[in-house]
Design a protein around this motif. Structure first.
Motif, PDB file in Angstrom:
ATOM      1  N   ALA A   1     -49.808  -1.591   3.046  1.00 56.21           N
ATOM      2  CA  ALA A   1     -50.070  -1.050   1.708  1.00 56.21           C
ATOM      3  C   ALA A   1     -50.617   0.363   1.802  1.00 56.21           C
ATOM      4  N   LEU A   2     -51.471   0.622   2.796  1.00 54.11           N
ATOM      5  CA  LEU A   2     -52.046   1.955   2.960  1.00 54.11           C
ATOM      6  C   LEU A   2     -50.991   2.961   3.408  1.00 54.11           C
ATOM      7  N   LEU A   3     -50.126   2.571   4.340  1.00 56.51           N
ATOM      8  CA  LEU A   3     -49.043   3.462   4.764  1.00 56.51           C
ATOM      9  C   LEU A   3     -48.175   3.867   3.572  1.00 56.51           C
ATOM     10  N   ASP A   4     -47.853   2.901   2.719  1.00 58.21           N
ATOM     11  CA  ASP A   4     -47.037   3.205   1.549  1.00 58.21           C
ATOM     12  C   ASP A   4     -47.762   4.122   0.572  1.00 58.21           C
ATOM     13  N   LEU A   5     -49.079   3.979   0.472  1.00 57.27           N
ATOM     14  CA  LEU A   5     -49.848   4.851  -0.406  1.00 57.27           C
ATOM     15  C   LEU A   5     -49.885   6.280   0.141  1.00 57.27           C
ATOM     16  N   VAL A   6     -50.117   6.411   1.434  1.00 55.48           N
ATOM     17  CA  VAL A   6     -50.152   7.735   2.058  1.00 55.48           C
ATOM     18  C   VAL A   6     -48.788   8.408   1.975  1.00 55.48           C
ATOM     19  N   GLY A   7     -47.739   7.614   2.124  1.00 60.17           N
ATOM     20  CA  GLY A   7     -46.372   8.147   2.192  1.00 60.17           C
ATOM     21  C   GLY A   7     -45.878   8.045   3.624  1.00 60.17           C
ATOM     22  N   LEU A   8     -44.721   7.414   3.820  1.00 57.60           N
ATOM     23  CA  LEU A   8     -44.250   7.199   5.186  1.00 57.60           C
ATOM     24  C   LEU A   8     -43.831   8.496   5.858  1.00 57.60           C
ATOM     25  N   ASP A   9     -43.333   9.451   5.085  1.00 56.37           N
ATOM     26  CA  ASP A   9     -42.991  10.746   5.669  1.00 56.37           C
ATOM     27  C   ASP A   9     -44.241  11.487   6.130  1.00 56.37           C
ATOM     28  N   THR A  10     -45.294  11.449   5.308  1.00 51.22           N
ATOM     29  CA  THR A  10     -46.560  12.061   5.697  1.00 51.22           C
ATOM     30  C   THR A  10     -47.150  11.363   6.914  1.00 51.22           C
ATOM     31  N   SER A  11     -47.071  10.031   6.928  1.00 56.53           N
ATOM     32  CA  SER A  11     -47.596   9.261   8.058  1.00 56.53           C
ATOM     33  C   SER A  11     -46.873   9.620   9.349  1.00 56.53           C
ATOM     34  N   LEU A  12     -45.555   9.747   9.266  1.00 56.46           N
ATOM     35  CA  LEU A  12     -44.771  10.115  10.451  1.00 56.46           C
ATOM     36  C   LEU A  12     -45.153  11.508  10.936  1.00 56.46           C
ATOM     37  N   ALA A  13     -45.302  12.450  10.007  1.00 55.32           N
ATOM     38  CA  ALA A  13     -45.668  13.817  10.378  1.00 55.32           C
ATOM     39  C   ALA A  13     -47.038  13.847  11.060  1.00 55.32           C
ATOM     40  N   ILE A  14     -47.969  13.049  10.570  1.00 52.40           N
ATOM     41  CA  ILE A  14     -49.310  12.996  11.175  1.00 52.40           C
ATOM     42  C   ILE A  14     -49.232  12.439  12.591  1.00 52.40           C
ATOM     43  N   LEU A  15     -48.500  11.352  12.771  1.00 51.20           N
ATOM     44  CA  LEU A  15     -48.386  10.757  14.098  1.00 51.20           C
ATOM     45  C   LEU A  15     -47.712  11.712  15.076  1.00 51.20           C
ATOM     46  N   GLU A  16     -46.690  12.409  14.629  1.00 53.18           N
ATOM     47  CA  GLU A  16     -45.999  13.351  15.515  1.00 53.18           C
ATOM     48  C   GLU A  16     -46.916  14.498  15.924  1.00 53.18           C
ATOM     49  N   ALA A  17     -47.734  14.977  14.992  1.00 55.20           N
ATOM     50  CA  ALA A  17     -48.674  16.050  15.323  1.00 55.20           C
ATOM     51  C   ALA A  17     -49.746  15.560  16.286  1.00 55.20           C
ATOM     52  N   LEU A  18     -50.231  14.333  16.080  1.00 59.47           N
ATOM     53  CA  LEU A  18     -51.228  13.760  16.972  1.00 59.47           C
ATOM     54  C   LEU A  18     -50.663  13.572  18.376  1.00 59.47           C
ATOM     55  N   HIS A  19     -49.444  13.069  18.456  1.00 64.12           N
ATOM     56  CA  HIS A  19     -48.834  12.841  19.767  1.00 64.12           C
ATOM     57  C   HIS A  19     -48.571  14.159  20.481  1.00 64.12           C
ATOM     58  N   ALA A  20     -48.137  15.173  19.730  1.00 64.08           N
ATOM     59  CA  ALA A  20     -47.880  16.479  20.334  1.00 64.08           C
ATOM     60  C   ALA A  20     -49.142  17.086  20.925  1.00 64.08           C
ATOM     61  N   GLU A  21     -50.289  16.873  20.270  1.00 60.20           N
ATOM     62  CA  GLU A  21     -51.528  17.474  20.749  1.00 60.20           C
ATOM     63  C   GLU A  21     -52.196  16.667  21.860  1.00 60.20           C
ATOM     64  N   PHE A  22     -52.182  15.334  21.742  1.00 60.96           N
ATOM     65  CA  PHE A  22     -52.961  14.526  22.673  1.00 60.96           C
ATOM     66  C   PHE A  22     -52.120  13.756  23.698  1.00 60.96           C
ATOM     67  N   GLY A  23     -50.833  13.517  23.392  1.00 61.66           N
ATOM     68  CA  GLY A  23     -49.973  12.813  24.333  1.00 61.66           C
ATOM     69  C   GLY A  23     -50.294  11.343  24.527  1.00 61.66           C
ATOM     70  N   ASP A  24     -51.116  10.764  23.663  1.00 57.30           N
ATOM     71  CA  ASP A  24     -51.524   9.370  23.769  1.00 57.30           C
ATOM     72  C   ASP A  24     -50.410   8.463  23.228  1.00 57.30           C
ATOM     73  N   ALA A  25     -50.084   7.395  23.979  1.00 56.18           N
ATOM     74  CA  ALA A  25     -49.012   6.491  23.568  1.00 56.18           C
ATOM     75  C   ALA A  25     -49.289   5.838  22.220  1.00 56.18           C
ATOM     76  N   ASN A  26     -50.564   5.684  21.850  1.00 51.18           N
ATOM     77  CA  ASN A  26     -50.896   5.095  20.551  1.00 51.18           C
ATOM     78  C   ASN A  26     -50.400   5.953  19.389  1.00 51.18           C
ATOM     79  N   PHE A  27     -50.108   7.224  19.655  1.00 46.46           N
ATOM     80  CA  PHE A  27     -49.629   8.121  18.613  1.00 46.46           C
ATOM     81  C   PHE A  27     -48.102   8.211  18.563  1.00 46.46           C
ATOM     82  N   MET A  28     -47.399   7.506  19.449  1.00 46.88           N
ATOM     83  CA  MET A  28     -45.931   7.512  19.410  1.00 46.88           C
ATOM     84  C   MET A  28     -45.477   6.660  18.234  1.00 46.88           C
ATOM     85  N   ALA A  29     -44.844   7.307  17.246  1.00 47.94           N
ATOM     86  CA  ALA A  29     -44.509   6.618  16.003  1.00 47.94           C
ATOM     87  C   ALA A  29     -43.614   5.414  16.242  1.00 47.94           C
ATOM     88  N   ALA A  30     -43.942   4.309  15.573  1.00 52.17           N
ATOM     89  CA  ALA A  30     -43.153   3.089  15.667  1.00 52.17           C
ATOM     90  C   ALA A  30     -41.731   3.327  15.180  1.00 52.17           C
TER      91      ALA A  30
END
Length: 295
Positions: free
Chosen positions: A243-272
């Motif tokens: 429900a929270l992902l849908d509220l935030v927006g899935l496109d916004t959520s994907l963009a956030i995860l991609e930015a996090l993964h690009a900066e930190f390289g942590d596998a937890n940030f690799m978008a599902a």
């Protein structure tokens, strides 16, 4: 909801008398309401006059409902609306003391917009981005006033959510940050200062959880409904991860995860995988009528 008494706080952020907001989406309209409630004049700028007017019309309907429910006095509603101007002209922001950008989470778009603002808005003004994860320093360096650029990250829905992250890039002056903190506080918010790193505080902690919830569902551990119910009942969260992902927006959520993964390289940030496929299909959550859940 009652208005905010700003008589003691306007002096603390004294130069912030007129605020510009760029973007007429849900967040942009929410920012306009927050600023207008604080007693300041606010100019909403959208790409077209039609979308700017539509955002104000939607805001007006929301305030009308609050009046009907007895949560807001009619006179206060009228005062709030009287402080709002809608425009499609960037030049209308020339005399603003603070401009907050809230457009698409795309670094190139934001940098281009800030370069345009820099040429229009008075030199004393602070230019702020509402980005949830992009590097503020890169946006600041697109201007000739990097010392007057910072992040002022409100959360959705802005009128209700108490937190604001004030993001300090390497280039921002102490005066810029102290003014931004005072501004957010004078809007009735709880302001926190954070270093300019992807995700700041909240999203850097939140999105691994949301991403792992999707992966848990993909692996067949439980249904979306049961995962949402479990996190609400087991952790006392106001809503579950889907429900929270849908509220935030899935496109916004994907963009956030991609930015996090690009900066930190942590596998937890690799978008599902499911998140990427839903965005590709245009299923973006509440704003499109369909995401992980249907609306």
């Amino acid at each position: 909801m009652n208005g905010i008494d700003t008589t003691s706080t306007l002096d603390a952020a004294g130069e912030i008398r007129t605020v510009g907001v760029l973007g007429s989406g849900i967040m942009g309209a929410g920012l306009v309401e927050v600023v207008a409630r604080s007693g300041r004049s606010v100019i909403l700028r959208s790409r077209t006059q039609q979308t700017a007017d539509a955002a104000v019309a939607k805001l007006t309907s929301g305030l009308d409902r609050q009046v009907d429910k007895g949560r807001l006095e009619a006179a206060e509603r009228d005062a709030i609306l009287g402080r709002i101007t809608a425009t499609d002209d960037v030049a209308a922001l020339a005399e603003c003391d603070l401009v907050i950008e809230s457009v698409v989470e795309d670094l190139a778009v934001k940098k281009s917009l800030f370069a345009e603002l820099d040429a229009v808005v008075a030199p004393h003004a602070i230019l702020a981005t509402n980005t949830s994860t992009l590097p503020v320093v890169e946006i600041a360096m697109a201007t000739g006033r990097p010392d007057r650029v910072c992040g002022i990250h409100f959360f959705n829905p802005a009128p209700m959510m108490k937190l604001v992250e004030i993001v300090k890039p390497l280039t921002a002056s102490d005066d810029t940050i102290s003014t931004a903190l005072a501004f957010a506080t004078s809007c009735g918010k709880d302001a926190v200062e954070v270093v300019d790193r992807a995700g700041f505080i909240v999203n850097a902690l939140l999105f691994p959880y949301l991403n792992n919830a999707i992966k848990m569902w993909e692996n067949g551990t439980a249904s979306m409904s049961d995962i949402d119910t479990a996190m609400q009942g087991g952790c006392n969260f106001p809503m579950g991860p889907f429900a929270l992902l849908d509220l935030v927006g899935l496109d916004t959520s994907l963009a956030i995860l991609e930015a996090l993964h690009a900066e930190f390289g942590d596998a937890n940030f690799m978008a599902a995988t499911s998140l990427k496929r839903m965005v590709a299909a245009g299923h973006l959550g509440r704003k499109s009528g369909r995401g992980f859940l249907a609306y």
